[in-house]
Design a protein around this motif. Structure first.
Motif, mmCIF file in Angstrom:
data_model
loop_
_atom_site.group_PDB
_atom_site.id
_atom_site.type_symbol
_atom_site.label_atom_id
_atom_site.label_comp_id
_atom_site.label_asym_id
_atom_site.label_seq_id
_atom_site.Cartn_x
_atom_site.Cartn_y
_atom_site.Cartn_z
ATOM 1 N N MET A 1 0.847 -1.175 0.000
ATOM 2 C CA MET A 1 0.000 0.000 0.000
ATOM 3 C C MET A 1 0.899 1.246 0.000
ATOM 4 O O MET A 1 1.828 1.357 0.785
ATOM 5 C CB MET A 1 -0.902 -0.031 1.227
ATOM 6 N N ALA A 2 0.584 2.213 -0.852
ATOM 7 C CA ALA A 2 1.402 3.413 -1.000
ATOM 8 C C ALA A 2 1.076 4.419 0.105
ATOM 9 O O ALA A 2 -0.072 4.531 0.531
ATOM 10 C CB ALA A 2 1.164 4.028 -2.358
ATOM 11 N N LYS A 3 2.121 5.109 0.514
ATOM 12 C CA LYS A 3 1.913 6.176 1.494
ATOM 13 C C LYS A 3 1.457 7.431 0.768
ATOM 14 O O LYS A 3 1.705 7.609 -0.424
ATOM 15 C CB LYS A 3 3.221 6.477 2.222
ATOM 16 N N GLY A 4 0.822 8.313 1.493
ATOM 17 C CA GLY A 4 0.395 9.579 0.908
ATOM 18 C C GLY A 4 1.585 10.507 0.720
ATOM 19 O O GLY A 4 2.724 10.161 1.041
ATOM 20 N N PRO A 5 1.337 11.681 0.212
ATOM 21 C CA PRO A 5 2.439 12.630 0.005
ATOM 22 C C PRO A 5 3.036 13.056 1.347
ATOM 23 O O PRO A 5 2.361 13.025 2.379
ATOM 24 C CB PRO A 5 1.781 13.802 -0.702
ATOM 25 N N GLU A 6 4.310 13.444 1.298
ATOM 26 C CA GLU A 6 4.973 13.893 2.525
ATOM 27 C C GLU A 6 4.298 15.159 3.032
ATOM 28 O O GLU A 6 3.830 15.983 2.250
ATOM 29 C CB GLU A 6 6.441 14.203 2.235
ATOM 30 N N LYS A 7 4.305 15.292 4.328
ATOM 31 C CA LYS A 7 3.724 16.495 4.916
ATOM 32 C C LYS A 7 4.723 17.638 4.790
ATOM 33 O O LYS A 7 5.920 17.446 4.922
ATOM 34 C CB LYS A 7 3.382 16.268 6.383
ATOM 35 N N ASN A 8 4.202 18.802 4.527
ATOM 36 C CA ASN A 8 5.062 19.960 4.338
ATOM 37 C C ASN A 8 5.199 20.685 5.678
ATOM 38 O O ASN A 8 4.558 21.697 5.922
ATOM 39 C CB ASN A 8 4.449 20.866 3.273
ATOM 40 N N THR A 9 6.040 20.165 6.545
ATOM 41 C CA THR A 9 6.169 20.747 7.884
ATOM 42 C C THR A 9 6.968 22.037 7.860
ATOM 43 O O THR A 9 6.802 22.881 8.738
ATOM 44 C CB THR A 9 6.840 19.758 8.852
ATOM 45 N N LYS A 10 7.829 22.210 6.869
ATOM 46 C CA LYS A 10 8.636 23.439 6.797
ATOM 47 C C LYS A 10 7.732 24.654 6.586
ATOM 48 O O LYS A 10 7.866 25.662 7.277
ATOM 49 C CB LYS A 10 9.654 23.331 5.667
ATOM 50 N N ASN A 11 6.806 24.552 5.634
ATOM 51 C CA ASN A 11 5.903 25.673 5.382
ATOM 52 C C ASN A 11 5.003 25.943 6.577
ATOM 53 O O ASN A 11 4.703 27.090 6.892
ATOM 54 C CB ASN A 11 5.041 25.410 4.147
ATOM 55 N N LYS A 12 4.546 24.867 7.238
ATOM 56 C CA LYS A 12 3.688 25.048 8.414
ATOM 57 C C LYS A 12 4.431 25.790 9.509
ATOM 58 O O LYS A 12 3.885 26.689 10.152
ATOM 59 C CB LYS A 12 3.209 23.696 8.946
ATOM 60 N N ALA A 13 5.707 25.422 9.713
ATOM 61 C CA ALA A 13 6.505 26.069 10.747
ATOM 62 C C ALA A 13 6.708 27.548 10.414
ATOM 63 O O ALA A 13 6.597 28.421 11.283
ATOM 64 C CB ALA A 13 7.848 25.373 10.893
ATOM 65 N N LEU A 14 6.992 27.843 9.154
ATOM 66 C CA LEU A 14 7.185 29.238 8.757
ATOM 67 C C LEU A 14 5.893 30.030 8.908
ATOM 68 O O LEU A 14 5.905 31.182 9.347
ATOM 69 C CB LEU A 14 7.685 29.313 7.308
ATOM 70 N N HIS A 15 4.793 29.406 8.547
ATOM 71 C CA HIS A 15 3.495 30.075 8.658
ATOM 72 C C HIS A 15 3.171 30.376 10.121
ATOM 73 O O HIS A 15 2.718 31.477 10.457
ATOM 74 C CB HIS A 15 2.415 29.193 8.028
ATOM 75 N N THR A 16 3.415 29.407 10.988
ATOM 76 C CA THR A 16 3.156 29.604 12.412
ATOM 77 C C THR A 16 4.025 30.728 12.966
ATOM 78 O O THR A 16 3.552 31.582 13.717
ATOM 79 C CB THR A 16 3.433 28.296 13.186
ATOM 80 N N LYS A 17 5.300 30.736 12.547
ATOM 81 C CA LYS A 17 6.219 31.780 13.001
ATOM 82 C C LYS A 17 5.722 33.151 12.549
ATOM 83 O O LYS A 17 5.719 34.110 13.318
ATOM 84 C CB LYS A 17 7.613 31.505 12.436
#
Length: 57
Positions: A1-17
């Motif tokens: 079974m294939a995994k979904g796309p990687e989570k974009n944690t870098k953008n989330k961190a920048l957005h939160t900052k």
């Protein structure tokens, strides 16, 4: 079974900052505004008192 796309944690961190900086700036502006208003009210009250003293005295 294939995994979904990687989570974009870098953008989330920048957005939160960015949002945290924005909130901090708004809070600082609000505090500065309150201090200016408090100083203005104190000045007006001092002038009122001085005028009352000069009229009564």
């Amino acid at each position: 079974m294939a995994k979904g796309p990687e989570k974009n944690t870098k953008n989330k961190a920048l957005h939160t900052k960015l949002l945290n900086k924005k909130k901090a700036k708004l809070q600082a502006d609000k505090k500065a505004s309150a201090l200016r208003l408090k100083a203005l009210v104190a000045k007006v009250n001092a002038q009122k008192k001085a005028n009352d003293d000069s009229v009564n005295g």
